[in-house]
Each structure stands twice: as C-alpha cells, then as structure tokens.
Design a protein around this motif. Structure first.
Motif, PDB file in Angstrom:
ATOM      1  N   GLU A 145     -35.212  21.784  53.239  1.00  0.00           N
ATOM      2  CA  GLU A 145     -36.461  22.496  53.451  1.00  0.00           C
ATOM      3  C   GLU A 145     -37.425  22.327  52.286  1.00  0.00           C
ATOM      4  O   GLU A 145     -38.546  22.837  52.326  1.00  0.00           O
ATOM      5  CB  GLU A 145     -36.158  23.988  53.668  1.00  0.00           C
ATOM      6  N   SER A 146     -37.002  21.618  51.248  1.00  0.00           N
ATOM      7  CA  SER A 146     -37.866  21.390  50.089  1.00  0.00           C
ATOM      8  C   SER A 146     -38.779  20.199  50.333  1.00  0.00           C
ATOM      9  O   SER A 146     -38.355  19.169  50.860  1.00  0.00           O
ATOM     10  CB  SER A 146     -37.011  21.143  48.834  1.00  0.00           C
ATOM     11  N   LEU A 147     -40.034  20.341  49.931  1.00  0.00           N
ATOM     12  CA  LEU A 147     -41.021  19.277  50.139  1.00  0.00           C
ATOM     13  C   LEU A 147     -41.040  18.300  48.971  1.00  0.00           C
ATOM     14  O   LEU A 147     -41.270  17.109  49.154  1.00  0.00           O
ATOM     15  CB  LEU A 147     -42.420  19.888  50.330  1.00  0.00           C
ATOM     16  N   GLY A 148     -40.799  18.761  47.795  1.00  0.00           N
ATOM     17  CA  GLY A 148     -40.853  17.899  46.623  1.00  0.00           C
ATOM     18  C   GLY A 148     -39.484  17.533  46.122  1.00  0.00           C
ATOM     19  O   GLY A 148     -38.510  17.466  46.871  1.00  0.00           O
ATOM     20  N   ASN A 149     -39.434  17.276  44.791  1.00  0.00           N
ATOM     21  CA  ASN A 149     -38.128  16.975  44.187  1.00  0.00           C
ATOM     22  C   ASN A 149     -37.225  18.204  44.282  1.00  0.00           C
ATOM     23  O   ASN A 149     -37.663  19.332  44.084  1.00  0.00           O
ATOM     24  CB  ASN A 149     -38.305  16.575  42.718  1.00  0.00           C
ATOM     25  N   SER A 150     -35.975  17.967  44.572  1.00  0.00           N
ATOM     26  CA  SER A 150     -35.033  19.064  44.746  1.00  0.00           C
ATOM     27  C   SER A 150     -33.771  18.795  43.937  1.00  0.00           C
ATOM     28  O   SER A 150     -33.504  17.648  43.548  1.00  0.00           O
ATOM     29  CB  SER A 150     -34.684  19.254  46.225  1.00  0.00           C
ATOM     30  N   PHE A 151     -32.993  19.829  43.709  1.00  0.00           N
ATOM     31  CA  PHE A 151     -31.780  19.665  42.903  1.00  0.00           C
ATOM     32  C   PHE A 151     -30.665  20.550  43.447  1.00  0.00           C
ATOM     33  O   PHE A 151     -30.901  21.567  44.109  1.00  0.00           O
ATOM     34  CB  PHE A 151     -32.062  20.021  41.442  1.00  0.00           C
ATOM     35  N   ILE A 152     -29.449  20.141  43.128  1.00  0.00           N
ATOM     36  CA  ILE A 152     -28.257  20.934  43.391  1.00  0.00           C
ATOM     37  C   ILE A 152     -27.346  20.792  42.184  1.00  0.00           C
ATOM     38  O   ILE A 152     -26.992  19.681  41.802  1.00  0.00           O
ATOM     39  CB  ILE A 152     -27.505  20.479  44.661  1.00  0.00           C
ATOM     40  N   ASN A 153     -26.967  21.907  41.621  1.00  0.00           N
ATOM     41  CA  ASN A 153     -26.037  21.918  40.493  1.00  0.00           C
ATOM     42  C   ASN A 153     -24.739  22.582  40.943  1.00  0.00           C
ATOM     43  O   ASN A 153     -24.741  23.739  41.377  1.00  0.00           O
ATOM     44  CB  ASN A 153     -26.630  22.679  39.305  1.00  0.00           C
ATOM     45  N   ILE A 154     -23.643  21.838  40.822  1.00  0.00           N
ATOM     46  CA  ILE A 154     -22.336  22.332  41.255  1.00  0.00           C
ATOM     47  C   ILE A 154     -21.393  22.345  40.063  1.00  0.00           C
ATOM     48  O   ILE A 154     -21.296  21.359  39.328  1.00  0.00           O
ATOM     49  CB  ILE A 154     -21.743  21.452  42.375  1.00  0.00           C
ATOM     50  N   ASP A 155     -20.721  23.456  39.891  1.00  0.00           N
ATOM     51  CA  ASP A 155     -19.786  23.574  38.779  1.00  0.00           C
ATOM     52  C   ASP A 155     -18.471  24.160  39.305  1.00  0.00           C
ATOM     53  O   ASP A 155     -18.446  25.243  39.893  1.00  0.00           O
ATOM     54  CB  ASP A 155     -20.359  24.492  37.684  1.00  0.00           C
ATOM     55  N   ILE A 156     -17.380  23.426  39.083  1.00  0.00           N
ATOM     56  CA  ILE A 156     -16.051  23.858  39.503  1.00  0.00           C
ATOM     57  C   ILE A 156     -15.138  23.894  38.291  1.00  0.00           C
ATOM     58  O   ILE A 156     -14.936  22.871  37.628  1.00  0.00           O
ATOM     59  CB  ILE A 156     -15.453  22.919  40.573  1.00  0.00           C
ATOM     60  N   GLN A 157     -14.604  25.049  38.008  1.00  0.00           N
ATOM     61  CA  GLN A 157     -13.674  25.201  36.885  1.00  0.00           C
ATOM     62  C   GLN A 157     -12.428  25.947  37.361  1.00  0.00           C
ATOM     63  O   GLN A 157     -12.528  27.002  37.992  1.00  0.00           O
ATOM     64  CB  GLN A 157     -14.322  25.978  35.735  1.00  0.00           C
ATOM     65  N   LEU A 158     -11.280  25.373  37.034  1.00  0.00           N
ATOM     66  CA  LEU A 158     -10.006  26.010  37.350  1.00  0.00           C
ATOM     67  C   LEU A 158      -9.185  26.072  36.079  1.00  0.00           C
ATOM     68  O   LEU A 158      -8.768  25.047  35.537  1.00  0.00           O
ATOM     69  CB  LEU A 158      -9.259  25.224  38.432  1.00  0.00           C
ATOM     70  N   LYS A 159      -8.948  27.300  35.614  1.00  0.00           N
ATOM     71  CA  LYS A 159      -8.180  27.513  34.393  1.00  0.00           C
ATOM     72  C   LYS A 159      -7.164  28.633  34.631  1.00  0.00           C
ATOM     73  O   LYS A 159      -7.541  29.732  35.061  1.00  0.00           O
ATOM     74  CB  LYS A 159      -9.109  27.914  33.232  1.00  0.00           C
ATOM     75  N   ASN A 160      -5.896  28.321  34.396  1.00  0.00           N
ATOM     76  CA  ASN A 160      -4.835  29.327  34.520  1.00  0.00           C
ATOM     77  C   ASN A 160      -4.841  30.018  35.879  1.00  0.00           C
ATOM     78  O   ASN A 160      -4.763  31.245  35.977  1.00  0.00           O
ATOM     79  CB  ASN A 160      -4.960  30.364  33.402  1.00  0.00           C
ATOM     80  N   LYS A 161      -5.010  29.193  36.921  1.00  0.00           N
ATOM     81  CA  LYS A 161      -4.964  29.668  38.304  1.00  0.00           C
ATOM     82  C   LYS A 161      -6.126  30.580  38.677  1.00  0.00           C
ATOM     83  O   LYS A 161      -6.065  31.354  39.635  1.00  0.00           O
ATOM     84  CB  LYS A 161      -3.635  30.377  38.605  1.00  0.00           C
TER      85      LYS A 161
END
Length: 357
Positions: free
Chosen positions: A279-295
C-alpha cells in the motif's frame, strides 16, 4: 478398553495384597495377647490362614456393593435395601467363620466374650466388631475404586482437550494456507500481466514454499531453522516484485533445532507485505529481527505504511495467529504498535513454558 481393564485389575490386585499384609500384621499382633502360649510360628501360620478365609467373605461383599453402586437403572431405595441385606449376610458369614471355624479348628479353643464368658454365634459386641471390620474394608475398596475412576476421568478429559486443541489448530492452519496462496497468486498474476521475465522464478519459489506448507506445516512442530528458511523464501518472492523495497533481516539463533509450531512467524511477514509495503507509494522498508537465546524467542517486524492506510486490514490475520499463540504458548507476549507511518509487531515466546498437544 483392554488397557483400562488391565489397569483396574492390577490396581485392585495390588490393593488386596497390601490389605492382606495389613490385616495379617494386626491379627498376628493381637494373637500375642489372646494366645500367649502359642509359638510365634504357629500364630503366624494361623494368622495367614484365617485372613485367607476371611477373604471368602470380604471380597464377594466388596464387589457386590461396588456392582450395586455402579449399576444404573436401579431405584436408589432398592439399592440401599439390597446393600443392607448383603451387609447383614456378610456379617453373619463373618461370624460363622469366626465362631465355628477359626476358634475351634485353627486355634483349638472355644470363642469367649471378654476372655471369660463363652461367646455365642450372635452377640451384640462381637457382631458389631465384625460389622466394623467389614465396613472398614468396604470403605477402603470404594476409596481405591473412586480414586481410580476419577484419575481415569481426568486422563480422558485431558485427552479430549488435547484432541480439541489439535483440531482447532488444524483448522487455523487450514485458514492460513489458502490465505497465503491467494496473496502470492495475486502477485504472480500482476507480474504475468506485465510479462515480467522473473515470473518463472517466482513460480518456482512458490512451488518450494507450497511444498513446505503441505509437508512441513502438517507437523505439530518443526525446527525454527526450517521456519526461518521458509520466511526467507517468501521474502525472496516479494523482493522480485517490490524492487524499491528495503529488507533488513537480522538473525541470531543459538539453537537452530528449537521446535516451534509452523506458520506462526511468517504471518507477521505476510501482513507486513500485504498491508504495509503493497500500500506504500514510495520507497518502503521492512526490518525483521529474530533472536533466540536460552529457549526464549524475541521476534520483531517493523514495516513502512502510508498515513492513509487503515488499521483494520490486518485484524483477521492477527486474530487467527493470536488464537494459535494462546493455545500453544499461553504466556507469550505480543505487542502491536500502529503508528501513522509504520507498523511494529513484537513477539516474545518462552519455549520453557509451552503447552504439549
């Protein structure tokens, strides 16, 4: 059914063994004072013999009353009357065995009252003693059986709950797969209209993802490594279409084999593309962060959006995924921030505290 019957048999057999040992010990201890001239070997032999004889009265009494108690379709008043008759017969049998067999044939003496006067077959005090001995035994048997039935019922309820949760999760996953396929086919359709050269590559990527959805997602749990790989494949498809898209993917996993329910994490990525980037008309971004520490999993997605974009477009997907999280990870933490120009989702799952289904 067979295992339940066997379990009942073993429990009751174990009970009677323990009960026999208890009664034999008490009678052997009592015989020290009643028959002090008898050698302990003789008293022990007599005690073991008479307790086996009492079982001829006690076991039929216990299971007759249990049968009446569990039998349906019988008037309660008639059940009570029948139970009283059975108990009276058992008391008479107990007295007969005590008076005419135990004392004259096992101990070789005449039964006496209070150690002095001869005791008849029916005597108020000794009859009451027989009654209390039998009722004590019946109470123990009923306690064992009622406890067994309650534990069995508890196990059955737990199994039914697990089956219900399993069915509900299956239905939720079935809702996800067509939704994902519909969105991706829309993307391919748009590329096909433009006769984009990348269309065959996207179809190939879609085939790989659908293979994951058919085989891997059918499992209750998969490794988080496979789930992340599926997310990357999905992003690769979307990047071919959204050329001005900036995707930052951070991954820090200390245990790639950690199990997770499939098709949970990707839903947030799909929403970011469908209701944010698309739905964005211009430049768009997605930042994804996945961290798994000690379950403990910390998962966050931040995507751009136009200020005019409505905030209700993702409610159906989030409602679905939130229900899965409630079923599988009751103590999860899900935070959603819907700002004017960006959408942020933060999820925390503690795999140390999960529901086994």
């Amino acid at each position: 059914m067979r295992s339940t019957t066997q379990s009942k048999l073993y429990i009751h057999l174990f009970f009677w063994i323990l009960y026999y040992m208890l009664e034999a010990y008490l009678d052997f201890y009592w015989s020290r004072y009643q028959f002090p001239d008898f050698k302990w070997q003789i008293r022990l032999q007599n005690t073991l013999t008479l307790e086996l004889g009492y079982f001829l009265v006690k076991i039929p009494l216990a299971y007759s009353l249990l049968y009446i108690y569990e039998k349906g379709g019988i008037n309660k008043l008639f059940k009570s009357f029948l139970s009283v008759i059975i108990v009276i017969i058992a008391v008479l049998g107990h007295r007969f065995f005590t008076h005419y067999i135990i004392y004259p044939y096992i101990y070789g003496v005449t039964e006496t009252f209070d150690g002095k006067l001869p005791s008849g077959f029916i005597n108020g005090l000794v009859a009451f003693n027989s009654f209390m001995d039998l009722i004590f035994m019946v109470g123990l048997v009923f306690g064992v059986e009622i406890t067994r039935q309650k534990n069995l019922l508890k196990d059955q309820i737990s199994m039914l709950k697990a089956e219900k949760l399993d069915q509900e999760l299956t239905m939720l996953k079935a809702q996800i797969n067509p939704h994902f396929l519909f969105n991706t086919l829309n993307n391919i359709y748009g590329m096909a209209l433009k006769k984009a050269d990348e269309t065959p590559d996207v179809i190939l990527q879609l085939s790989k993802i659908m293979r994951y959805n058919i085989y891997e997602a059918a499992e209750r749990h998969i490794s988080i490594e496979k789930d992340i790989e599926n997310i990357k494949d999905f992003i690769q498809i979307q990047k071919i279409r959204h050329r001005q898209l900036s995707v930052v993917f951070n991954e820090d996993v200390d245990n790639p084999s950690q199990e997770i329910s499939p098709l949970i994490l990707i839903q947030f990525v799909e929403n970011a593309f469908k209701h944010g980037v698309s739905e964005s008309l211009g430049n768009s971004f997605i930042n994804i962060d996945i961290q798994l520490k000690n379950k403990v999993l910390h998962y966050s997605i931040e995507n751009s959006k136009e200020e005019r974009s409505g905030g209700n477009s993702t409610k159906i997907g989030l409602k679905n995924i939130h229900r899965q999280l409630e079923l599988l990870y009751p103590k999860h933490n899900l935070q959603v921030e819907d700002k004017s120009n960006r959408y942020i989702v933060k999820l925390m799952i503690d795999f140390n505290d999960t529901v086994s289904i």
